[in-house]
Structures are given as C-alpha cells and as structure tokens.
Write a protein that holds these residues in place. Structure first.
Motif, mmCIF file in Angstrom:
data_model
loop_
_atom_site.group_PDB
_atom_site.id
_atom_site.type_symbol
_atom_site.label_atom_id
_atom_site.label_comp_id
_atom_site.label_asym_id
_atom_site.label_seq_id
_atom_site.Cartn_x
_atom_site.Cartn_y
_atom_site.Cartn_z
ATOM 1 N N PHE A 93 0.838 -1.192 0.000
ATOM 2 C CA PHE A 93 0.000 0.000 0.000
ATOM 3 C C PHE A 93 0.879 1.250 0.000
ATOM 4 O O PHE A 93 2.041 1.203 0.434
ATOM 5 C CB PHE A 93 -0.956 0.008 1.194
ATOM 6 C CG PHE A 93 -0.292 -0.104 2.549
ATOM 7 C CD1 PHE A 93 0.144 1.029 3.226
ATOM 8 C CD2 PHE A 93 -0.113 -1.337 3.150
ATOM 9 C CE1 PHE A 93 0.750 0.934 4.463
ATOM 10 C CE2 PHE A 93 0.487 -1.445 4.399
ATOM 11 C CZ PHE A 93 0.913 -0.302 5.068
ATOM 12 N N PRO A 94 0.372 2.365 -0.493
ATOM 13 C CA PRO A 94 1.170 3.592 -0.571
ATOM 14 C C PRO A 94 1.705 4.015 0.795
ATOM 15 O O PRO A 94 0.974 4.021 1.784
ATOM 16 C CB PRO A 94 0.164 4.628 -1.100
ATOM 17 C CG PRO A 94 -0.863 3.826 -1.824
ATOM 18 C CD PRO A 94 -0.972 2.535 -1.078
ATOM 19 N N GLU A 115 -7.895 5.782 -6.543
ATOM 20 C CA GLU A 115 -6.504 5.787 -7.003
ATOM 21 C C GLU A 115 -5.550 5.648 -5.820
ATOM 22 O O GLU A 115 -5.911 5.954 -4.679
ATOM 23 C CB GLU A 115 -6.201 7.084 -7.765
ATOM 24 C CG GLU A 115 -6.409 8.344 -6.944
ATOM 25 C CD GLU A 115 -6.126 9.603 -7.745
ATOM 26 O OE1 GLU A 115 -5.846 9.471 -8.953
ATOM 27 O OE2 GLU A 115 -6.188 10.701 -7.162
ATOM 28 N N GLU A 116 -4.342 5.198 -6.124
ATOM 29 C CA GLU A 116 -3.338 5.040 -5.080
ATOM 30 C C GLU A 116 -2.635 6.366 -4.833
ATOM 31 O O GLU A 116 -2.108 6.986 -5.748
ATOM 32 C CB GLU A 116 -2.305 3.974 -5.498
ATOM 33 C CG GLU A 116 -2.857 2.573 -5.567
ATOM 34 C CD GLU A 116 -1.760 1.540 -5.770
ATOM 35 O OE1 GLU A 116 -0.577 1.893 -5.532
ATOM 36 O OE2 GLU A 116 -2.064 0.414 -6.157
ATOM 37 N N SER A 149 -3.336 6.618 3.574
ATOM 38 C CA SER A 149 -2.914 5.786 2.451
ATOM 39 C C SER A 149 -4.167 5.325 1.724
ATOM 40 O O SER A 149 -4.922 4.499 2.239
ATOM 41 C CB SER A 149 -2.094 4.587 2.938
ATOM 42 O OG SER A 149 -1.735 3.735 1.861
ATOM 43 N N GLN A 150 -4.415 5.897 0.563
ATOM 44 C CA GLN A 150 -5.629 5.584 -0.189
ATOM 45 C C GLN A 150 -5.317 4.625 -1.324
ATOM 46 O O GLN A 150 -4.307 4.763 -2.012
ATOM 47 C CB GLN A 150 -6.230 6.875 -0.757
ATOM 48 C CG GLN A 150 -7.478 6.636 -1.603
ATOM 49 C CD GLN A 150 -8.004 7.918 -2.205
ATOM 50 O OE1 GLN A 150 -8.562 8.747 -1.505
ATOM 51 N NE2 GLN A 150 -7.828 8.089 -3.513
ATOM 52 N N MET A 151 -6.191 3.638 -1.501
ATOM 53 C CA MET A 151 -6.011 2.657 -2.560
ATOM 54 C C MET A 151 -7.333 1.938 -2.799
ATOM 55 O O MET A 151 -8.157 1.834 -1.888
ATOM 56 C CB MET A 151 -4.933 1.634 -2.175
ATOM 57 C CG MET A 151 -5.228 0.908 -0.876
ATOM 58 S SD MET A 151 -3.947 -0.250 -0.381
ATOM 59 C CE MET A 151 -4.231 -1.547 -1.556
ATOM 60 N N SER A 153 -9.487 -1.115 -2.733
ATOM 61 C CA SER A 153 -9.347 -2.385 -2.015
ATOM 62 C C SER A 153 -10.717 -2.873 -1.591
ATOM 63 O O SER A 153 -11.528 -2.123 -1.046
ATOM 64 C CB SER A 153 -8.457 -2.211 -0.779
ATOM 65 O OG SER A 153 -8.548 -3.318 0.084
#
Length: 566
Positions: A93-94, A115-116, A149-151, A153
């Motif tokens: 993860f970012p 988006e990451e 930390s956005q992703m 998932s």
C-alpha cells in the motif's frame, strides 16, 4: 452443471447482495437517528458543562457517525503490524515501510479510494467525509506525522485500518515525538471498533510507553484482541512458555478480571518456518479473520454502544459541575471554597453518586479531574439543568431501546430476520479476509475456485449444490440459532410418507453430532436420504459415504466410531 443449478446459484448471489444492501440501509438509518439524538440531547449538555475539556474528547462530527468500522493496531516496533495489514490487503500500500528497525514513524490510516496516493495529515483532518477532524487538537507537530494511504481495495470498502508508530522504551522516545502519543492512541481507541495489540514471540517485554498506551485503553476491554506473532519460529514447548508469560504480563498490565483473547500464529503471507503447530495456527488465524469479517455487521451496535457510554459520562459530568456550582458562595470566599471542594473531591463524588443513583464507572478519573478543576473557576460553571439531563434519560430509556429493536433478535421470525439483514446459515462475512492453505503446508484446494471443490479435495462435499438449493426451504422452517427444533424436523420427515423405522434410520444418520437438532447440513443429508428411498428406490445405507458427510463434521463422526458409539 444444469441450467437449474446455475439459476439457483445466481439467485443465491442476488439474495446475498440484497441482504448486504439491507444491512447497509439499516446501519444508515440508525446512524442518522444517532446523529439526531446527539445534536438534540447530548451536544448541548457537552458544550454547557465543558465535556471536551474535562474528558479531553472533542465534540462528535457527522462524519464520525457515518464512518466505517475502524481497526486500530498497536504494538512495539518490529512486531509485524504493517506486515499484518499487507497480509489483510493482499498487496503493498502507498507509504508502506517494513523492516526490523522502527520503520513506521507515523500514524497511517488506510482508506478505500479510486486511485493510489498518500494524503498528508493536515488535509485528512479537514476532509468533510472522513472522521479525523478531531485530530486537529493535537497540533501541527502531530499532523505532520499523520498520513492517509488511499487505494482501491475490497477490504477497505468495509473497514478503515489504522497503523501506529512502533513503540520504543525510554523517556527519549516520548519527548522526541513532539506530541502526546498516548492521548492520540486514546482518541483512536474511543472510535475504534476493534483494537489489536501485537506482540513478538521473541520479545515480550512491555515498555513504559506501551504500558501507558495500554492504560488509556481501559474501558475498551471488549474491543481488545491480542496477537502473539512470529510464533512459527519457536517449538511447541517454547510456545507454551511464551504464551503463559504473555498472559502473565498482560494480567499485570491491564488489571482486568477477564483473560484477554490472544491469537497465536504467524500473521503474514509467508509459509510457516516450522509446521509443528500448523493446525493450531490455522485455526487461530481463522478465528481472528472471522472477528474482522463480521465487523461491518456489528457496526450499528457499536455506534449505539459508544454513544451510550458517552451519554453516561456526560450525565455524571452534568451532576458534578451542577453540584460544584451550587456549593459556591454568592459573593465572598469563592477561591477558598473552590480549593476546599477540590481537596474534598472524593467525598463530593460519593455525595453525588448516592444522591442521583449513578454508577461509579461513569465518573471521571479523580486525579485527572482534580488537575483540570485547578485550571478553571467554579464561579463560571453553569448550574444544573435537570430538564436537559432528563433528555439524556429519554435517550437511554426510550430512544436507544427503540433503535435496538431494529436490530436482529433471537425472538424474530425468519422473515423478520431477513428484513433486518441478519446473518443466515451460509451468509459470508462482509470483509473479504485472506484464506490460504499453502501457507500452512497444505495443497491448494477449490476454495477460491468459483466452481467449487473437485472430488479429490479434502473439502469436497457431494451435497453442496443440494445445500444451495434447499437453503430457502430450511430458513422457511424457522431455524433457531441455525438449528431446526426436534418437533419441526420430525414433522418435515413424517410428511415424506416413509414409515417409522425408515425415518428412525435416516435420523440416526443425519443427526451426526447427536444433539437432537438438525442444522442446514444435517437437514440436507436427511432430505437426500429421503429422496434416495422415495424417488430412486435405494435402501438406506448402514453408514454415510465420506463424500456425503460435511467436511467439518467428519472428525466428529470418526470420534464416535473410535469410541464405539456407532
């Protein structure tokens, strides 16, 4: 596969999605009601009697009521917090930092998004749709060590994960942080649905800062789970000693009468280093993942529970402040009287407790409260408003019971349970947590295959498709806690038209665990045997073929055979 079987599976998937939608809608309705009750009855009292100051807890925002369930991870450095998150997500993860040294030097919240990217803490704290506005009170020094930390998932669609800095020992670490670590942990703990304390099997020492962090978790014992991580690197005898030592240390630190639930294993994607305890670790991991998977279903109950706890504290504070105000002189000697009241605070608490019939657990910590009182003037306090306090009692005695009635109950009929979004016999958890056999030294099976298991797999059950087809009829019979009562199951079997001796044999074969009830799997076996006799004219077998016995009940059947009970 026949078109009929395909349509049954499609209908089952649609039903499950509809149930998830009902659950989400129910949670949204309850959250909206909680927001309304808070703004109408609770917030005015909090503001009037300075709840945010005395309990160091900021006022609640709408985003906090709407927030997804949060999982807080706390532990010393290099215990595997970040690796555990990576295992849950199934990917990096970012902003991820993993290593044997203290790598996570900030609080990181993992959220779902298209988006990451990483989001700075200052931006997170003012985001209107995220429940982190209250963190502004810890200042720029903290917000610079806070990030999102956005992703995209599937896991983060249902929960928010909070990774914390690795805890070190020594006064130096506390002073170098630039913010009060334990107060930040307390802020997240108040809002978390699950708190996971991680420990390394090779270093069980509980440092001063970790002890302080555990201290601020008091009052949240029902949310705490412990993980003894990296246990695959020690043998069974060492594990027994380490597990005992951890429970002893936790017992001294947490000062709670109940034993904390400790999950033992190696919680990352790598294969176990030794397979001596593989079966134990697999069962422990499944139990933990189940705890995580059901969090969204418990979200509405958690929100009600947390607001009830807050209201009880607000009510106690209102009576305390009102009493202190009533004891103050009108003109002369205010400072002297204030000092005397602060020194005599234990007796003041006892007086209020008896007068208003309050619970001791609702009162603030007396030492911290005395420190707070020394910094304010009692003359500025507001007098007690019994009308406003009665509004809190209305919430506790009328509004919240009404909300709880909207949640699934064991008294509800099956159709009512489905309307309320209750779990059914085969309803999956809402959080897609990891599950792998390769990690535990087992061959890959059809568990992840949308077409099921093959006949050579250990988990293969010949009646799985029949179970999918018979699930609606089973639920229509009104199972209680997942089981058909004996009289209901008997009536179903009698209606098949088979004679008494045949039904007796079918019952003996179907009721595998010999508890006098039929669960879904046993009901399917009974219907299968009845169909074999009626439609196909087959004799009733002396014992069930292994492929017909549900995988999770094969060991039960084997134990009965070994004991000579069959």
């Amino acid at each position: 596969m026949s078109s009929r079987q395909v349509s049954v599976r499609g209908a089952s998937a649609n039903a499950q999605q509809q149930q998830l939608d009902v659950n989400a809608e129910r949670t949204a309705v309850i959250c909206a009601t909680l927001k309304s009750l808070y703004s109408k009855y609770v917030f005015p009292l909090e503001k009037k009697y300075q709840y945010d100051y005395f309990f160091e807890s900021p006022f609640l925002s709408d985003a906090e009521f709407d927030a997804k369930p949060q999982v807080l991870l706390v532990g010393q450095y290099s215990v595997g917090k970040t690796s555990f998150i990576r295992y849950l997500l199934g990917r990096d993860f970012p902003g991820q930092r993993i290593g044997p040294e203290p790598t996570t030097d900030r609080f990181t919240v993992l959220i779902n998004g298209p988006e990451e990217r990483t989001i700075p803490g200052n931006a997170l704290s003012v985001h209107p749709d995220l429940p982190f506005r209250g963190l502004e009170r810890f200042g720029v020094s903290f917000l610079s060590r806070f990030e999102g930390s956005q992703m995209p998932s599937s896991v983060l669609k249902s929960i928010i994960l909070v990774d914390t800095p690795g805890i070190l020992s020594g006064e130096k670490q506390r002073t170098n942080r630039g913010y009060d670590f334990t107060k930040v942990v307390a802020w997240f703990a108040d809002r978390a649905d699950l708190i996971i304390l991680l420990f390394d099997a090779h270093k069980l020492d509980i440092s001063d800062e970790l002890r302080n962090a555990i201290d601020v978790l008091k009052g949240h014992e029902d949310k705490i789970r412990c993980i003894l991580n990296k246990a695959d690197a020690i043998d069974r005898q060492q594990l027994m000693r380490v597990y005992g030592a951890l429970l002893w240390s936790l017992g001294k630190t947490m000062n709670a009468p109940e034993v904390v639930r400790v999950y033992v294993g190696s919680f990352w994607s790598e294969p176990l280093k030794t397979m001596e305890n593989a079966d134990l670790f697999e069962k422990e991991e499944k139990d933990l993942m189940k705890d995580l998977a059901i969090l969204p279903r418990q979200s509405a109950v958690r929100k009600i529970n947390e607001l009830v706890k807050r209201i009880r504290k607000v009510k106690a504070l209102a009576y305390i402040i009102g009493h202190l105000k009533s004891q103050m002189p009108s003109i002369m000697g205010k400072e002297k009287k204030q000092k005397k009241l602060i020194e005599d605070l234990p007796n003041v608490f006892r007086t209020i407790l008896k007068k208003y019939n309050l619970a001791p657990g609702d009162f603030p910590d007396i030492n911290k409260f005395q420190q707070k009182l020394n910094e304010v003037k009692f003359a500025d306090f507001q007098p007690l408003s019994q009308t406003m306090v009665d509004g809190l009692d209305k919430c506790l005695n009328v509004e919240f019971p009404r909300l709880m009635d909207q949640l699934p109950s064991e008294k509800d009929a099956p159709d009512v349970l489905r309307k309320k979004g209750a779990m059914t016999a085969q309803d999956p958890g809402m959080v897609p947590v990891p599950s792998t056999n390769l990690k535990f030294g087992k061959a890959a099976t059809g568990q992840a295959n949308p077409f099921g298991y093959s006949e050579t797999d250990e988990e293969y059950w010949a009646l799985q498709e029949s179970a999918d087809r018979l699930l609606p009829s089973f639920e229509a019979l009104g199972p209680q806690g997942g089981f058909l009562p004996t009289n209901v199951a008997r009536e179903v079997l009698v209606n098949t038209g088979l004679d008494k001796e045949q039904l007796r044999q079918i019952w003996n074969l179907s009721d595998i665990d010999k508890d006098g009830y039929l669960d879904l799997e046993e009901y399917v076996i009974a219907m299968f045997l009845c169909d074999a006799v009626i439609q196909k004219g087959r004799p009733i077998p002396a014992e069930l073929p292994t492929s017909v016995v549900p995988p999770r009940k094969r060991e039960i059947l084997a134990s009965y055979k070994r004991a000579g009970l069959m």
